[in-house]
Scaffold this motif. Structure first.
Motif, PDB file in Angstrom:
ATOM      1  N   VAL A 144       0.838  -1.202   0.000  1.00  0.00           N
ATOM      2  CA  VAL A 144       0.000   0.000   0.000  1.00  0.00           C
ATOM      3  C   VAL A 144       0.873   1.251   0.000  1.00  0.00           C
ATOM      4  O   VAL A 144       2.031   1.222   0.423  1.00  0.00           O
ATOM      5  CB  VAL A 144      -0.943   0.032   1.227  1.00  0.00           C
ATOM      6  N   LYS A 145       0.283   2.327  -0.452  1.00  0.00           N
ATOM      7  CA  LYS A 145       0.930   3.630  -0.440  1.00  0.00           C
ATOM      8  C   LYS A 145       0.121   4.560   0.452  1.00  0.00           C
ATOM      9  O   LYS A 145      -1.071   4.772   0.218  1.00  0.00           O
ATOM     10  CB  LYS A 145       1.006   4.187  -1.860  1.00  0.00           C
ATOM     11  N   VAL A 146       0.749   5.084   1.494  1.00  0.00           N
ATOM     12  CA  VAL A 146       0.065   5.989   2.421  1.00  0.00           C
ATOM     13  C   VAL A 146       0.518   7.412   2.101  1.00  0.00           C
ATOM     14  O   VAL A 146       1.441   7.950   2.706  1.00  0.00           O
ATOM     15  CB  VAL A 146       0.364   5.622   3.890  1.00  0.00           C
ATOM     16  N   SER A 147      -0.133   8.002   1.128  1.00  0.00           N
ATOM     17  CA  SER A 147       0.249   9.330   0.669  1.00  0.00           C
ATOM     18  C   SER A 147      -0.556  10.442   1.325  1.00  0.00           C
ATOM     19  O   SER A 147      -0.180  11.611   1.267  1.00  0.00           O
ATOM     20  CB  SER A 147       0.096   9.423  -0.854  1.00  0.00           C
ATOM     21  N   ASN A 148      -1.680  10.085   1.965  1.00  0.00           N
ATOM     22  CA  ASN A 148      -2.508  11.078   2.644  1.00  0.00           C
ATOM     23  C   ASN A 148      -3.385  10.361   3.677  1.00  0.00           C
ATOM     24  O   ASN A 148      -3.337   9.137   3.801  1.00  0.00           O
ATOM     25  CB  ASN A 148      -3.383  11.845   1.637  1.00  0.00           C
ATOM     26  N   TYR A 149      -4.167  11.143   4.401  1.00  0.00           N
ATOM     27  CA  TYR A 149      -4.984  10.523   5.452  1.00  0.00           C
ATOM     28  C   TYR A 149      -6.010   9.561   4.880  1.00  0.00           C
ATOM     29  O   TYR A 149      -6.289   8.510   5.465  1.00  0.00           O
ATOM     30  CB  TYR A 149      -5.695  11.589   6.286  1.00  0.00           C
TER      31      TYR A 149
END
Length: 231
Positions: A107-112
């Motif tokens: 996964v990519k956690v680029s924002n909330y």
């Protein structure tokens, strides 16, 4: 093209070249299509036992040492009564999701919103942070606070007071002075971490020495010495 060059070398010029080439390409397309569908179906069919609450364990297994040993012990002590979904740091803002040592997805956690999506997908009821050192994007700690999900943080080093986890910089200089002044890379680093610490349900430290140093940086921090932590 690679297959075509290989076939051109082993077969004389004839129509069989084109037929064999087409067959190889068709086979590979079918094979990888089936493999991709298999992975997608595994993720789609993945389901956690609903009889147990689910804890999100945030860690960084790129690091070795005591934090990894403690993580294994913590999982052993908690997996009987809880589902443990591991969110392991990969690089930049990317993580790998595991359940019972099985990789579920990347996964990519680029924002909330992307972090919230993970919480909802796995029905997370609490968060345990085992390691933050090495995680470059500190916005993760703000996502955790914003989620309103109760969280606990096990401190293994001094990353919450300095970008140098062991308080020794590249010149081999020890950073805190007698008054507890630490080297913070930018002015809002301490404020961000203090907001994270004060909103935590529990903050664990491994020793009295760590307790004293963290208290110098954050005098109002509610710290608890974790006696089960192997030093």
């Amino acid at each position: 093209k690679r297959y075509q060059r290989f076939i051109n070398r082993i077969l004389p010029p004839c129509s069989n070249r084109r037929n064999l080439y087409d067959n190889i390409i068709a086979f590979n397309q079918d094979y990888f299509s089936m493999e991709r569908k298999k992975i997608i179906n595994e993720i789609k069919d993945f389901d956690l036992p609903v009889s147990k609450k689910t804890i999100l364990l945030i860690t960084n297994r790129n690091l070795s040492g005591g934090s990894i040993l403690y993580e294994k012990k913590w999982i052993y002590e908690n997996e009987l009564c809880s589902n443990i979904v591991v969110m392991d740091y990969s690089n930049l803002n990317r993580f790998r999701i595991y359940y019972k040592d099985k990789l579920i997805e990347a996964v990519k956690v680029s924002n909330y919103q992307s972090f919230e999506k993970i919480l909802k997908k796995y029905n997370i009821s609490s968060i345990f942070i085992n390691q933050l050192a090495g995680i470059l994007d500190l916005s993760l700690i703000e996502h955790i606070i914003k989620s309103k999900i109760p969280y606990k943080y096990q401190i293994h080093d001094f990353y919450c007071v300095s970008p140098y986890p062991h308080l020794i910089n590249e010149n081999q200089e020890y950073l805190p002075d007698d008054s507890g002044n630490f080297l913070f890379i930018n002015p809002n680093r301490k404020e961000r971490f203090w907001n994270f610490i004060k909103n935590a349900e529990k903050i664990y430290v491994p020793s009295q020495n760590t307790f004293s140093l963290i208290k110098k940086a954050y005098p109002l921090a509610n710290l608890e010495i974790n006696k089960s932590h192997e030093i």
